[in-house]
Design an enzyme around this catalytic site. Structure first.
Site, PDB file in Angstrom:
ATOM      1  CG  ASN A  97      -2.022  -1.168   0.975  1.00  8.54           C
ATOM      2  OD1 ASN A  97      -2.483  -1.401   0.060  1.00  8.54           O
ATOM      3  ND2 ASN A  97      -2.221  -1.506   2.388  1.00  8.54           N
ATOM      4  CD  GLN A 104       2.349   3.739   3.089  1.00 12.69           C
ATOM      5  OE1 GLN A 104       2.224   4.343   2.284  1.00 12.69           O
ATOM      6  NE2 GLN A 104       3.492   3.390   3.739  1.00 12.69           N
ATOM      7  CG  HIS A 110       4.378  -2.403   5.733  1.00 11.29           C
ATOM      8  ND1 HIS A 110       4.175  -0.831   5.821  1.00 11.29           N
ATOM      9  CD2 HIS A 110       3.045  -2.821   5.441  1.00 11.29           C
ATOM     10  CE1 HIS A 110       3.087  -0.730   5.671  1.00 11.29           C
ATOM     11  NE2 HIS A 110       2.038  -1.610   5.427  1.00 11.29           N
ATOM     12  CG  HIS A 112       0.037  -5.900   3.385  1.00 10.45           C
ATOM     13  ND1 HIS A 112      -0.603  -6.078   4.531  1.00 10.45           N
ATOM     14  CD2 HIS A 112       0.661  -4.849   3.190  1.00 10.45           C
ATOM     15  CE1 HIS A 112      -0.617  -5.086   5.057  1.00 10.45           C
ATOM     16  NE2 HIS A 112      -0.250  -4.131   4.151  1.00 10.45           N
TER      17      HIS A 112
HETATM   18  P1  AMP Z   1      -0.829  -0.816   5.765  1.00 11.90           P
HETATM   19  O1  AMP Z   1      -2.411  -0.534   6.039  1.00 11.90           O
HETATM   20  O2  AMP Z   1      -0.364  -1.348   4.565  1.00 11.90           O
HETATM   21  O3  AMP Z   1      -0.044   0.355   6.250  1.00 11.90           O
HETATM   22  O4  AMP Z   1      -0.505  -2.157   6.719  1.00 11.90           O
HETATM   23  C1  AMP Z   1      -0.091  -1.985   8.151  1.00 11.90           C
HETATM   24  C2  AMP Z   1      -0.509  -3.098   8.612  1.00 11.90           C
HETATM   25  O5  AMP Z   1       0.141  -3.369   9.967  1.00 11.90           O
HETATM   26  C3  AMP Z   1      -1.896  -3.637   8.910  1.00 11.90           C
HETATM   27  O6  AMP Z   1      -2.344  -4.611   8.022  1.00 11.90           O
HETATM   28  C4  AMP Z   1      -2.048  -3.840  10.386  1.00 11.90           C
HETATM   29  O7  AMP Z   1      -2.909  -4.933  10.735  1.00 11.90           O
HETATM   30  C5  AMP Z   1      -0.729  -4.276  10.681  1.00 11.90           C
HETATM   31  N1  AMP Z   1      -0.159  -3.966  12.311  1.00 11.90           N
HETATM   32  C6  AMP Z   1      -0.463  -2.696  12.949  1.00 11.90           C
HETATM   33  N2  AMP Z   1      -0.118  -2.809  14.068  1.00 11.90           N
HETATM   34  C7  AMP Z   1       0.420  -4.059  14.119  1.00 11.90           C
HETATM   35  C8  AMP Z   1       1.092  -4.935  15.226  1.00 11.90           C
HETATM   36  N3  AMP Z   1       1.310  -4.423  16.266  1.00 11.90           N
HETATM   37  N4  AMP Z   1       1.630  -6.177  14.725  1.00 11.90           N
HETATM   38  C9  AMP Z   1       1.317  -6.802  13.668  1.00 11.90           C
HETATM   39  N5  AMP Z   1       0.757  -5.695  12.588  1.00 11.90           N
HETATM   40  C10 AMP Z   1       0.101  -4.697  12.910  1.00 11.90           C
END
Ligand code: AMP
Length: 125
Positions: A97, A104, A110, A112
Protein backbone atom coordinates in the site's frame (compact mmCIF):
# COMPACT_ATOMS: atom_id res chain seq x y z
CA UNK A 1 13.04 11.69 -8.49
CA UNK A 2 11.07 10.64 -5.40
CA UNK A 3 11.92 12.47 -2.24
CA UNK A 4 13.64 10.38 0.40
CA UNK A 5 12.25 11.00 3.84
CA UNK A 6 15.52 10.95 5.69
CA UNK A 7 13.99 13.38 8.19
CA UNK A 8 11.52 10.64 9.07
CA UNK A 9 14.01 9.08 11.46
CA UNK A 10 14.64 12.05 13.73
CA UNK A 11 11.53 14.20 13.63
CA UNK A 12 8.65 11.76 14.00
CA UNK A 13 7.53 9.28 16.61
CA UNK A 14 8.74 5.72 16.02
CA UNK A 15 6.25 3.73 14.00
CA UNK A 16 4.73 0.52 15.33
CA UNK A 17 7.16 -1.42 13.13
CA UNK A 18 10.20 0.34 14.61
CA UNK A 19 8.86 -0.58 18.03
CA UNK A 20 8.49 -4.23 16.97
CA UNK A 21 12.04 -4.22 15.56
CA UNK A 22 13.29 -2.78 18.88
CA UNK A 23 11.31 -5.46 20.77
CA UNK A 24 9.35 -2.74 22.57
CA UNK A 25 6.07 -4.35 21.57
CA UNK A 26 5.47 -8.04 20.89
CA UNK A 27 4.92 -9.65 17.53
CA UNK A 28 4.97 -13.17 16.16
CA UNK A 29 8.25 -12.96 14.28
CA UNK A 30 8.63 -15.53 11.50
CA UNK A 31 11.88 -14.33 9.88
CA UNK A 32 14.77 -12.06 10.73
CA UNK A 33 18.16 -11.22 9.27
CA UNK A 34 20.48 -8.23 9.48
CA UNK A 35 18.30 -5.95 7.34
CA UNK A 36 14.79 -7.47 7.24
CA UNK A 37 12.21 -8.71 9.72
CA UNK A 38 8.88 -10.45 9.07
CA UNK A 39 5.98 -11.08 11.41
CA UNK A 40 2.31 -11.98 11.42
CA UNK A 41 -0.13 -9.18 10.71
CA UNK A 42 -2.14 -8.46 13.85
CA UNK A 43 -5.38 -8.27 11.84
CA UNK A 44 -5.03 -10.94 9.14
CA UNK A 45 -6.99 -10.52 5.91
CA UNK A 46 -6.13 -13.97 4.54
CA UNK A 47 -5.29 -17.40 6.00
CA UNK A 48 -1.61 -16.43 5.69
CA UNK A 49 -0.92 -12.72 6.20
CA UNK A 50 2.66 -11.79 6.96
CA UNK A 51 4.43 -8.43 6.85
CA UNK A 52 7.97 -8.16 5.49
CA UNK A 53 9.69 -5.04 6.76
CA UNK A 54 13.15 -3.59 6.15
CA UNK A 55 14.68 -2.66 9.49
CA UNK A 56 15.71 0.78 8.27
CA UNK A 57 13.12 3.48 8.79
CA UNK A 58 14.56 5.61 5.97
CA UNK A 59 11.86 4.66 3.44
CA UNK A 60 8.15 5.34 3.94
CA UNK A 61 6.94 3.34 0.95
CA UNK A 62 8.04 1.02 -1.86
CA UNK A 63 8.67 3.86 -4.33
CA UNK A 64 11.18 5.41 -1.96
CA UNK A 65 12.76 2.01 -1.27
CA UNK A 66 13.09 1.19 -4.98
CA UNK A 67 14.79 4.52 -5.61
CA UNK A 68 17.00 4.47 -2.54
CA UNK A 69 18.03 0.83 -2.15
CA UNK A 70 16.88 -1.47 -4.96
CA UNK A 71 19.00 -4.33 -3.62
CA UNK A 72 17.10 -4.19 -0.34
CA UNK A 73 13.80 -4.28 -2.25
CA UNK A 74 15.03 -7.35 -4.12
CA UNK A 75 16.01 -8.98 -0.82
CA UNK A 76 12.56 -8.20 0.57
CA UNK A 77 10.94 -10.00 -2.37
CA UNK A 78 13.29 -12.93 -1.80
CA UNK A 79 12.18 -13.12 1.83
CA UNK A 80 8.54 -13.03 0.68
CA UNK A 81 9.22 -16.13 -1.43
CA UNK A 82 10.94 -17.90 1.47
CA UNK A 83 7.94 -17.16 3.68
CA UNK A 84 5.53 -18.32 1.00
CA UNK A 85 7.52 -21.55 0.67
CA UNK A 86 7.36 -22.08 4.44
CA UNK A 87 3.78 -20.97 5.09
CA UNK A 88 1.74 -20.97 1.89
CA UNK A 89 2.86 -23.71 -0.46
CA UNK A 90 5.14 -21.40 -2.44
CA UNK A 91 2.52 -19.10 -3.96
CA UNK A 92 1.73 -15.66 -2.67
CA UNK A 93 0.25 -12.24 -3.30
CA UNK A 94 2.54 -9.30 -2.54
CA UNK A 95 0.93 -5.94 -1.72
CA UNK A 96 2.55 -2.61 -0.99
CA UNK A 97 0.00 0.00 0.00
CA UNK A 98 1.44 3.34 -1.03
CA UNK A 99 -0.49 6.33 0.28
CA UNK A 100 -3.14 7.05 2.83
CA UNK A 101 -6.00 7.01 0.31
CA UNK A 102 -5.27 3.38 -0.63
CA UNK A 103 -5.10 2.29 2.98
CA UNK A 104 -1.49 2.75 4.03
CA UNK A 105 -1.47 3.28 7.77
CA UNK A 106 2.16 2.64 8.71
CA UNK A 107 4.64 4.86 6.89
CA UNK A 108 7.60 2.52 7.17
CA UNK A 109 7.83 0.48 3.97
CA UNK A 110 6.40 -3.03 4.27
CA UNK A 111 5.08 -5.77 2.02
CA UNK A 112 1.97 -7.75 2.82
CA UNK A 113 2.47 -11.43 1.93
CA UNK A 114 -0.92 -13.06 1.51
CA UNK A 115 -1.49 -16.66 0.84
CA UNK A 116 -3.46 -19.77 0.42
CA UNK A 117 -6.40 -20.17 -1.93
CA UNK A 118 -7.02 -16.51 -2.76
CA UNK A 119 -9.24 -15.64 -5.65
CA UNK A 120 -8.90 -12.64 -7.91
CA UNK A 121 -12.04 -11.13 -6.44
CA UNK A 122 -10.31 -10.61 -3.10
CA UNK A 123 -7.57 -8.39 -4.53
CA UNK A 124 -8.69 -5.30 -2.67
CA UNK A 125 -9.22 -7.18 0.53
P1 AMP B 1 -0.77 -0.78 5.77
O1 AMP B 1 -2.24 -0.56 5.93
O2 AMP B 1 -0.36 -1.25 4.41
O3 AMP B 1 0.04 0.42 6.25
O4 AMP B 1 -0.43 -2.00 6.71
C1 AMP B 1 -0.20 -1.90 8.08
C2 AMP B 1 -0.49 -3.26 8.65
O5 AMP B 1 0.12 -3.35 9.91
C3 AMP B 1 -1.98 -3.55 8.84
O6 AMP B 1 -2.35 -4.70 8.07
C4 AMP B 1 -2.10 -3.81 10.35
O7 AMP B 1 -3.01 -4.82 10.65
C5 AMP B 1 -0.67 -4.17 10.72
N1 AMP B 1 -0.31 -3.91 12.10
C6 AMP B 1 -0.54 -2.79 12.82
N2 AMP B 1 -0.06 -2.92 14.07
C7 AMP B 1 0.49 -4.15 14.14
C8 AMP B 1 1.16 -4.89 15.17
N3 AMP B 1 1.35 -4.39 16.38
N4 AMP B 1 1.60 -6.14 14.88
C9 AMP B 1 1.41 -6.67 13.66
N5 AMP B 1 0.80 -6.03 12.64
C10 AMP B 1 0.34 -4.79 12.88
Amino acid sequence: MPRLKMDHMSTTEPTVFERIIAREIPATIVYEDERIIAFQDIAPKAPVHLLVVPKTSAYANVTELAAGDPALLADLVGVAQILADDHAGGQYRLIFNTGERVGQTVFHVHAHVLGVELSEGTLGF
